[in-house]
Design a protein around this motif. Structure first.
Motif, PDB file in Angstrom:
ATOM      1  N   ASN A 292      -1.842  26.428  16.033  1.00  0.00           N
ATOM      2  CA  ASN A 292      -0.881  26.489  14.933  1.00  0.00           C
ATOM      3  C   ASN A 292       0.364  25.690  15.310  1.00  0.00           C
ATOM      4  O   ASN A 292       1.362  26.246  15.773  1.00  0.00           O
ATOM      5  N   GLN A 293       0.295  24.385  15.113  1.00  0.00           N
ATOM      6  CA  GLN A 293       1.430  23.500  15.384  1.00  0.00           C
ATOM      7  C   GLN A 293       2.122  23.193  14.059  1.00  0.00           C
ATOM      8  O   GLN A 293       1.490  22.747  13.108  1.00  0.00           O
ATOM      9  N   THR A 294       3.435  23.424  14.021  1.00  0.00           N
ATOM     10  CA  THR A 294       4.141  23.345  12.735  1.00  0.00           C
ATOM     11  C   THR A 294       4.845  22.018  12.476  1.00  0.00           C
ATOM     12  O   THR A 294       5.132  21.681  11.341  1.00  0.00           O
ATOM     13  N   LYS A 295       5.139  21.267  13.547  1.00  0.00           N
ATOM     14  CA  LYS A 295       5.860  20.003  13.356  1.00  0.00           C
ATOM     15  C   LYS A 295       5.290  18.916  14.263  1.00  0.00           C
ATOM     16  O   LYS A 295       5.999  18.309  15.064  1.00  0.00           O
ATOM     17  N   GLY A 296       4.000  18.680  14.120  1.00  0.00           N
ATOM     18  CA  GLY A 296       3.350  17.675  14.945  1.00  0.00           C
ATOM     19  C   GLY A 296       3.782  16.266  14.568  1.00  0.00           C
ATOM     20  O   GLY A 296       4.091  15.985  13.417  1.00  0.00           O
ATOM     21  N   ARG A 297       3.812  15.378  15.575  1.00  0.00           N
ATOM     22  CA  ARG A 297       4.174  13.979  15.345  1.00  0.00           C
ATOM     23  C   ARG A 297       2.969  13.090  15.598  1.00  0.00           C
ATOM     24  O   ARG A 297       2.175  13.332  16.499  1.00  0.00           O
ATOM     25  N   GLY A 298       2.881  12.023  14.795  1.00  0.00           N
ATOM     26  CA  GLY A 298       1.841  11.029  15.015  1.00  0.00           C
ATOM     27  C   GLY A 298       2.437   9.759  15.580  1.00  0.00           C
ATOM     28  O   GLY A 298       3.609   9.708  15.950  1.00  0.00           O
ATOM     29  N   GLN A 299       1.633   8.717  15.641  1.00  0.00           N
ATOM     30  CA  GLN A 299       2.099   7.432  16.139  1.00  0.00           C
ATOM     31  C   GLN A 299       3.232   6.889  15.273  1.00  0.00           C
ATOM     32  O   GLN A 299       3.181   6.936  14.048  1.00  0.00           O
ATOM     33  N   TYR A 300       4.257   6.362  15.922  1.00  0.00           N
ATOM     34  CA  TYR A 300       5.340   5.636  15.261  1.00  0.00           C
ATOM     35  C   TYR A 300       6.005   6.436  14.148  1.00  0.00           C
ATOM     36  O   TYR A 300       6.250   5.945  13.060  1.00  0.00           O
ATOM     37  N   GLY A 301       6.241   7.729  14.426  1.00  0.00           N
ATOM     38  CA  GLY A 301       7.010   8.543  13.496  1.00  0.00           C
ATOM     39  C   GLY A 301       6.212   9.176  12.377  1.00  0.00           C
ATOM     40  O   GLY A 301       6.771   9.858  11.524  1.00  0.00           O
ATOM     41  N   ASN A 302       4.895   8.973  12.363  1.00  0.00           N
ATOM     42  CA  ASN A 302       4.073   9.633  11.356  1.00  0.00           C
ATOM     43  C   ASN A 302       4.059  11.139  11.611  1.00  0.00           C
ATOM     44  O   ASN A 302       4.258  11.601  12.727  1.00  0.00           O
TER      45      ASN A 302
ATOM     46  N   TRP B  64      -6.850  -8.716  17.792  1.00  0.00           N
ATOM     47  CA  TRP B  64      -7.157 -10.068  17.322  1.00  0.00           C
ATOM     48  C   TRP B  64      -8.108  -9.985  16.140  1.00  0.00           C
ATOM     49  O   TRP B  64      -9.190  -9.408  16.240  1.00  0.00           O
ATOM     50  N   ILE B  65      -7.663 -10.558  15.012  1.00  0.00           N
ATOM     51  CA  ILE B  65      -8.453 -10.516  13.774  1.00  0.00           C
ATOM     52  C   ILE B  65      -8.653 -11.936  13.256  1.00  0.00           C
ATOM     53  O   ILE B  65      -7.699 -12.715  13.162  1.00  0.00           O
ATOM     54  N   GLU B  66      -9.896 -12.255  12.930  1.00  0.00           N
ATOM     55  CA  GLU B  66     -10.205 -13.544  12.310  1.00  0.00           C
ATOM     56  C   GLU B  66     -10.125 -13.356  10.801  1.00  0.00           C
ATOM     57  O   GLU B  66     -10.984 -12.728  10.189  1.00  0.00           O
ATOM     58  N   LEU B  67      -9.062 -13.901  10.207  1.00  0.00           N
ATOM     59  CA  LEU B  67      -8.795 -13.680   8.795  1.00  0.00           C
ATOM     60  C   LEU B  67      -9.390 -14.781   7.926  1.00  0.00           C
ATOM     61  O   LEU B  67      -9.487 -15.939   8.335  1.00  0.00           O
ATOM     62  N   GLU B  68      -9.758 -14.382   6.730  1.00  0.00           N
ATOM     63  CA  GLU B  68     -10.407 -15.301   5.788  1.00  0.00           C
ATOM     64  C   GLU B  68      -9.514 -16.494   5.457  1.00  0.00           C
ATOM     65  O   GLU B  68      -9.975 -17.633   5.386  1.00  0.00           O
ATOM     66  N   ASN B  69      -8.219 -16.245   5.285  1.00  0.00           N
ATOM     67  CA  ASN B  69      -7.297 -17.313   4.885  1.00  0.00           C
ATOM     68  C   ASN B  69      -6.483 -17.894   6.037  1.00  0.00           C
ATOM     69  O   ASN B  69      -6.100 -19.064   6.001  1.00  0.00           O
ATOM     70  N   ASP B  70      -6.208 -17.092   7.054  1.00  0.00           N
ATOM     71  CA  ASP B  70      -5.253 -17.496   8.087  1.00  0.00           C
ATOM     72  C   ASP B  70      -5.872 -17.767   9.454  1.00  0.00           C
ATOM     73  O   ASP B  70      -5.150 -18.068  10.406  1.00  0.00           O
ATOM     74  N   GLY B  71      -7.190 -17.631   9.587  1.00  0.00           N
ATOM     75  CA  GLY B  71      -7.822 -17.865  10.877  1.00  0.00           C
ATOM     76  C   GLY B  71      -7.555 -16.737  11.863  1.00  0.00           C
ATOM     77  O   GLY B  71      -7.186 -15.619  11.485  1.00  0.00           O
ATOM     78  N   LEU B  72      -7.701 -17.008  13.154  1.00  0.00           N
ATOM     79  CA  LEU B  72      -7.560 -15.992  14.188  1.00  0.00           C
ATOM     80  C   LEU B  72      -6.085 -15.695  14.458  1.00  0.00           C
ATOM     81  O   LEU B  72      -5.326 -16.575  14.825  1.00  0.00           O
ATOM     82  N   ARG B  73      -5.700 -14.436  14.269  1.00  0.00           N
ATOM     83  CA  ARG B  73      -4.319 -14.005  14.512  1.00  0.00           C
ATOM     84  C   ARG B  73      -4.323 -12.703  15.298  1.00  0.00           C
ATOM     85  O   ARG B  73      -5.298 -11.947  15.265  1.00  0.00           O
ATOM     86  N   ARG B  74      -3.220 -12.441  15.983  1.00  0.00           N
ATOM     87  CA  ARG B  74      -3.110 -11.190  16.720  1.00  0.00           C
ATOM     88  C   ARG B  74      -1.968 -10.356  16.150  1.00  0.00           C
ATOM     89  O   ARG B  74      -0.961 -10.893  15.682  1.00  0.00           O
ATOM     90  N   PHE B  75      -2.133  -9.045  16.229  1.00  0.00           N
ATOM     91  CA  PHE B  75      -1.186  -8.125  15.599  1.00  0.00           C
ATOM     92  C   PHE B  75      -0.865  -6.968  16.527  1.00  0.00           C
ATOM     93  O   PHE B  75      -1.733  -6.479  17.258  1.00  0.00           O
ATOM     94  N   TYR B  76       0.386  -6.520  16.445  1.00  0.00           N
ATOM     95  CA  TYR B  76       0.751  -5.239  17.044  1.00  0.00           C
ATOM     96  C   TYR B  76       0.529  -4.150  15.995  1.00  0.00           C
ATOM     97  O   TYR B  76       0.386  -4.426  14.791  1.00  0.00           O
ATOM     98  N   HIS B  77       0.528  -2.909  16.465  1.00  0.00           N
ATOM     99  CA  HIS B  77       0.342  -1.786  15.554  1.00  0.00           C
ATOM    100  C   HIS B  77       1.448  -1.780  14.503  1.00  0.00           C
ATOM    101  O   HIS B  77       2.597  -2.113  14.783  1.00  0.00           O
ATOM    102  N   LYS B  78       1.080  -1.419  13.303  1.00  0.00           N
ATOM    103  CA  LYS B  78       1.943  -1.362  12.117  1.00  0.00           C
ATOM    104  C   LYS B  78       2.155  -2.728  11.474  1.00  0.00           C
ATOM    105  O   LYS B  78       2.734  -2.823  10.397  1.00  0.00           O
ATOM    106  N   GLU B  79       1.711  -3.815  12.125  1.00  0.00           N
ATOM    107  CA  GLU B  79       1.790  -5.128  11.489  1.00  0.00           C
ATOM    108  C   GLU B  79       0.578  -5.368  10.591  1.00  0.00           C
ATOM    109  O   GLU B  79       0.594  -6.259   9.754  1.00  0.00           O
ATOM    110  N   VAL B  80      -0.448  -4.568  10.785  1.00  0.00           N
ATOM    111  CA  VAL B  80      -1.673  -4.710   9.988  1.00  0.00           C
ATOM    112  C   VAL B  80      -2.285  -3.332   9.770  1.00  0.00           C
ATOM    113  O   VAL B  80      -2.152  -2.452  10.614  1.00  0.00           O
TER     114      VAL B  80
END
Length: 238
Positions: A35-45, A218-234
Motif C-alpha cells: 500500500n504505497q500512497t505516493k509512488g514516483r515513476g521515472q522523471y517525475g511521473n 538508436w532508432i531508424e526513422l522513416e523520414n529522418d534516418g538513424l537517430r539517437r534519443f535520450y528518455h523523454k525525447e521520444v
C-alpha cells in the motif's frame, strides 16, 4: 548482510528506505509494502498502485560494490527484474527502454533508480513497482498485471521475498559492461520491428536498432534516418 523489511503502508518506499539504513555497512537492505500512497515513476511521473494488489519494493545497494556506470547499472537492474518475472510467468518478458518491463504487450513493472548519500555512504536506491493482482486499469490502457497476463494469482509475500533474494544475490557480482549491454539489447521490446514513435508531438514510423552504453536509444526513422534519443525525447506508441 541482506535484509527485507515490511511496512503496512507508506508514501514511497524510495523515500522511507533511509530509515532502515542504520549501520555503516548497511547494504542490500530491502523495503516493501502493498500500500504505497505516493509512488514516483521515472522523471517525475506518478505511480499509484491499488492497495493490497501490487508490490512497491525498494532495494538499497552501496555504490562501492558496483563497478559499472549508472547507465549500465540501470540496464542490469532491468535485466534482473525481467529474468525473475520471466521465470515466474513462464512467458516471454521484454524490457521497454529504458527500464519498463513488458509481459505479453502490457507494462507490468516500472523501475526508478536514484542515487542518494545516506549516513556518509552513497547508495543506488532501486525502486520497483510490480502490478501483481490488479485486474482493472481504467486510466492506463497499456498497463497490465501478472494476473491479467498469465491468469495466475501469485502470493504477494512470496513474490516479494523471492525478488529480494534474487536481486541481492545477482547484484553482488555484476557481469562485464558488454555482457550487460548485449543482454539488454537481446531482450529489448520492439527491437528490429516497425513501430510508431511520437517525436516533438509528431508521429513517425521507425525501427529500434539498439540501446547504447550512454543510455541512448538508436532508432531508424522513416523520414529522418538513424537517430539517437535520450528518455523523454521520444515516445514508443504500443
Amino acid at each position: 548482510m541482506s535484509q527485507l523489511f515490511y511496512l503496512k503502508e507508506c508514501s514511497s518506499t524510495n523515500d522511507e528506505i533511509a530509515k532502515f539504513l542504520l549501520y555503516e555497512n548497511s547494504d542490500f537492505i530491502g523495503l516493501h509494502t502493498f500500500n504505497q500512497t505516493k509512488g514516483r515513476g521515472q522523471y517525475g511521473n506518478v505511480w499509484i498502485p491499488t492497495a493490497g494488489k501490487n508490490l512497491a519494493y525498494t532495494l538499497a545497494v552501496n555504490t562501492q560494490d558496483i563497478g559499472c556506470s549508472d547507465f549500465i547499472f540501470n540496464y542490469y537492474t532491468a535485466i534482473l527484474v525481467r529474468d525473475f518475472l520471466a521465470k515466474l510467468a513462464e512467458s516471454e518478458v521484454k524490457i521497454k527502454w529504458p527500464n519498463d518491463i513488458i509481459l505479453k504487450g502490457k507494462k507490468i513493472v516500472g523501475i526508478l533508480i536514484e542515487k542518494k548519500k545516506i549516513n556518509q555512504n552513497n547508495y543506488f536506491i532501486i525502486g520497483t513497482g510490480i502490478n501483481i493482482l490488479q485486474e482493472k486499469f481504467d486510466e492506463i490502457s497499456n498497463a497490465g498485471s501478472l494476473l491479467t497476463q498469465t491468469g495466475q494469482a501469485f502470493d504477494l509475500e512470496e513474490l516479494s521475498s523471492g525478488l529480494h533474494d534474487f536481486l541481492s544475490e545477482h547484484l553482488k557480482n555484476t557481469p562485464s559492461d558488454q555482457e550487460i549491454l548485449d543482454r539488454f539489447n537481446q531482450d529489448l521490446f520492439r527491437k528490429d520491428q516497425i513501430s510508431v514513435f511520437e517525436i516533438e508531438k509528431e508521429r513517425q514510423n521507425g525501427i529500434i536498432r539498439k540501446a547504447d552504453d550512454q543510455g541512448e536509444l538508436w532508432i531508424e526513422l522513416e523520414n529522418d534516418g538513424l537517430r539517437r534519443f535520450y528518455h523523454k525525447e521520444v515516445k514508443l506508441l504500443y
